[in-house]
Design a protein around this motif. Structure first.
Motif, short mmCIF file in Angstrom:
data_model
loop_
_atom_site.label_atom_id
_atom_site.label_comp_id
_atom_site.label_asym_id
_atom_site.label_seq_id
_atom_site.Cartn_x
_atom_site.Cartn_y
_atom_site.Cartn_z
N SER A 260 0.83 -1.21 0.00
CA SER A 260 0.00 0.00 0.00
C SER A 260 0.86 1.26 0.00
CB SER A 260 -0.93 0.01 1.21
OG SER A 260 -0.19 0.00 2.42
N GLU A 261 1.97 1.25 0.73
CA GLU A 261 2.87 2.41 0.77
C GLU A 261 3.56 2.62 -0.56
OE1 GLU A 261 5.06 2.76 4.81
OE2 GLU A 261 4.69 0.62 4.53
N VAL A 262 3.97 1.52 -1.18
CA VAL A 262 4.64 1.61 -2.49
C VAL A 262 3.69 2.19 -3.54
CG1 VAL A 262 5.69 0.27 -4.36
CG2 VAL A 262 6.25 -0.26 -1.97
N LEU A 263 2.45 1.71 -3.55
CA LEU A 263 1.50 2.19 -4.55
C LEU A 263 1.09 3.64 -4.28
CD1 LEU A 263 -0.74 -0.95 -5.17
CD2 LEU A 263 1.24 -0.14 -6.47
N SER A 264 1.04 4.03 -3.03
CA SER A 264 0.73 5.43 -2.71
C SER A 264 1.85 6.34 -3.21
CB SER A 264 0.56 5.61 -1.19
OG SER A 264 -0.60 4.95 -0.74
N ALA A 265 3.10 5.90 -3.04
CA ALA A 265 4.22 6.68 -3.56
C ALA A 265 4.19 6.74 -5.08
CB ALA A 265 5.54 6.07 -3.07
N ALA A 266 3.84 5.62 -5.71
CA ALA A 266 3.72 5.59 -7.17
C ALA A 266 2.64 6.55 -7.65
CB ALA A 266 3.42 4.17 -7.64
N GLY B 71 -5.54 -6.28 -10.13
CA GLY B 71 -6.34 -5.35 -10.92
C GLY B 71 -7.16 -4.42 -10.05
N LYS B 72 -7.80 -4.98 -9.03
CA LYS B 72 -8.64 -4.18 -8.14
C LYS B 72 -7.81 -3.15 -7.37
CE LYS B 72 -12.09 -4.76 -4.43
NZ LYS B 72 -11.47 -3.98 -3.36
N ARG C 74 -5.97 2.30 -6.24
CA ARG C 74 -4.85 3.09 -5.75
C ARG C 74 -4.29 4.07 -6.78
NH1 ARG C 74 -3.13 3.00 -0.25
NH2 ARG C 74 -4.09 1.15 0.66
N LEU C 75 -4.27 3.65 -8.05
CA LEU C 75 -3.63 4.47 -9.07
C LEU C 75 -4.61 4.99 -10.11
CD1 LEU C 75 -0.37 2.40 -9.49
CD2 LEU C 75 -0.41 4.84 -9.10
#
Length: 368
Positions: free
Chosen positions: A260-266, A298-299, A304-305
């Motif tokens: 979740s942290e990685v995708l938020s940064a992305a 996918g979900k 997130r993005l």
């Protein structure tokens, strides 16, 4: 579980001497002036190095013969020397083993396609991220590459492409930081190298930022920092699974920064740059290829993005010596793609190049 250090960058041990490509335009002029030469000699050197792709002052006819050796020693010391070259795909894939000034070795791969020429460059000698399915990660980290050592891989690839090494003369159009090493663990030098690669000649190689991809396993603070650099390069995140339980094993850095942290940064990077993030996913038989993981991926990406800001790049696992893991069967791969797409997320399968010469993704492991 591998314990990662609290710092991103490895020590400077064995770093090479300063080089023209390490310096900004102003710094080059200062360096030339310090030699007692007119500052405009720096501009001549830059035009030759970045514009004409020459690194030997003996070939630079616009420089006085009496200062060429002085400039070579001060600003153009040899940094990476080709040791071996291997080719496959009818000569359209070329892997080069480089030796640094201190004898350590790294690899890059030049690939020709109908519409582009791409070089995959290394940013470190080895890698400290310890991903168990990657040959580079299993070898450990020796040292960072300097900005100029990275740029030299690109310059020499550009010269080779121009001179017909891929079959016919072509222009190098794409640079991917997907060779040996974790680029964002060598942050400052990689960012400086990206600037040299993308700045217009004579200050840089003039390759479009849209043709440059920087990959990472998910160093969140570094991703956040990169978002503020003003570089519109593509960010590629090596995710490999959407769930933390498995990712803790496949990508050990996940023990520090969860999915979740990685995708938020992305997402912050995508918002700041307007560039779509690429999610790299090495598909491993019976490990991360289950249909439910495709649906979860996918979900998660949709939420997130958003589908506008993300693309999944599926990579059939490339074999490495001694590995117990293998690529997923084609029907499993196709179902995985379909389920990701069903969530509204773009998903394609990477064209695997260079397996025969251990030049494909995850296979680079120079004897260093």
């Amino acid at each position: 579980m591998t314990t990662l250090p609290l710092v991103f960058e490895a020590p400077r041990r064995g770093m090479p001497p300063s080089h023209l490509a390490d310096l900004s335009r102003a710094q080059r002029r200062e360096a030339v002036a310090a030699l007692g030469l007119p500052a405009f000699r720096a501009d001549q050197l830059s035009r030759q190095y970045f514009g004409r792709l020459r690194a030997d002052p003996a070939e630079m006819s616009d420089l006085p013969a009496g200062v060429r050796e002085q400039l070579r020693e001060a600003l153009l010391p040899p940094l990476v020397t080709p040791v071996t070259e291997q080719t496959c795909d009818g000569g359209r894939t070329r892997k080069t083993l480089w030796s640094g000034h201190d004898g350590v070795r790294a690899e890059s791969v030049l690939m020709g396609y109908p519409d582009r020429a791409t070089v995959c460059v290394s940013s470190q000698v080895g890698c400290g991220m310890a991903c168990p399915f990657c040959a580079t990660g299993q070898g450990g980290l020796r040292r960072n590459l300097s900005c100029a050592e990275i740029v030299e891989q690109v310059r020499q690839a550009a010269a080779a492409a121009r001179d017909g090494a891929l079959g016919e003369p072509t222009r190098l159009s794409n640079v991917v930081f997907m060779g040996m090493g974790e680029p964002l663990a060598n942050y400052r030098r990689v960012v400086d190298a990206v600037r040299r690669i993308t700045e217009p000649a004579p200050d840089g190689l003039g390759i479009s930022a849209r043709g440059v991809t920087v990959s990472t396993v998910g160093l969140v603070p570094a991703i956040n920092k990169l978002a503020g650099e003003g570089l519109a390069v593509t960010l590629a995140v090596s995710l490999h699974t959407p769930d933390d339980e498995l990712r803790d094993t496949l990508v050990p850095v996940n023990s520090r920064w969860k999915v979740s942290e990685v995708l938020s940064a992305a997402r912050r990077y995508a918002d700041a740059t307007g560039r779509r993030v690429s999610i790299e996913y090495a598909l491993i038989r019976d490990v991360n290829d289950q249909p439910w993981r495709a649906e979860k991926l996918g979900k998660l990406l949709r939420e997130r993005l958003t589908t506008r800001l993300v693309h999944v790049n599926l990579i059939p696992l490339n074999p490495t010596p001694g590995s117990e893991w293998d690529a997923s069967p084609l029907p499993v791969q196709e179902e995985f793609v379909d389920r990701v797409r069903a969530a509204g997320v773009a998903c394609t399968v990477r064209d695997t190049r260079g397996r025969e010469i251990a030049a494909a993704c995850g296979q680079l492991a120079a004897d260093s």
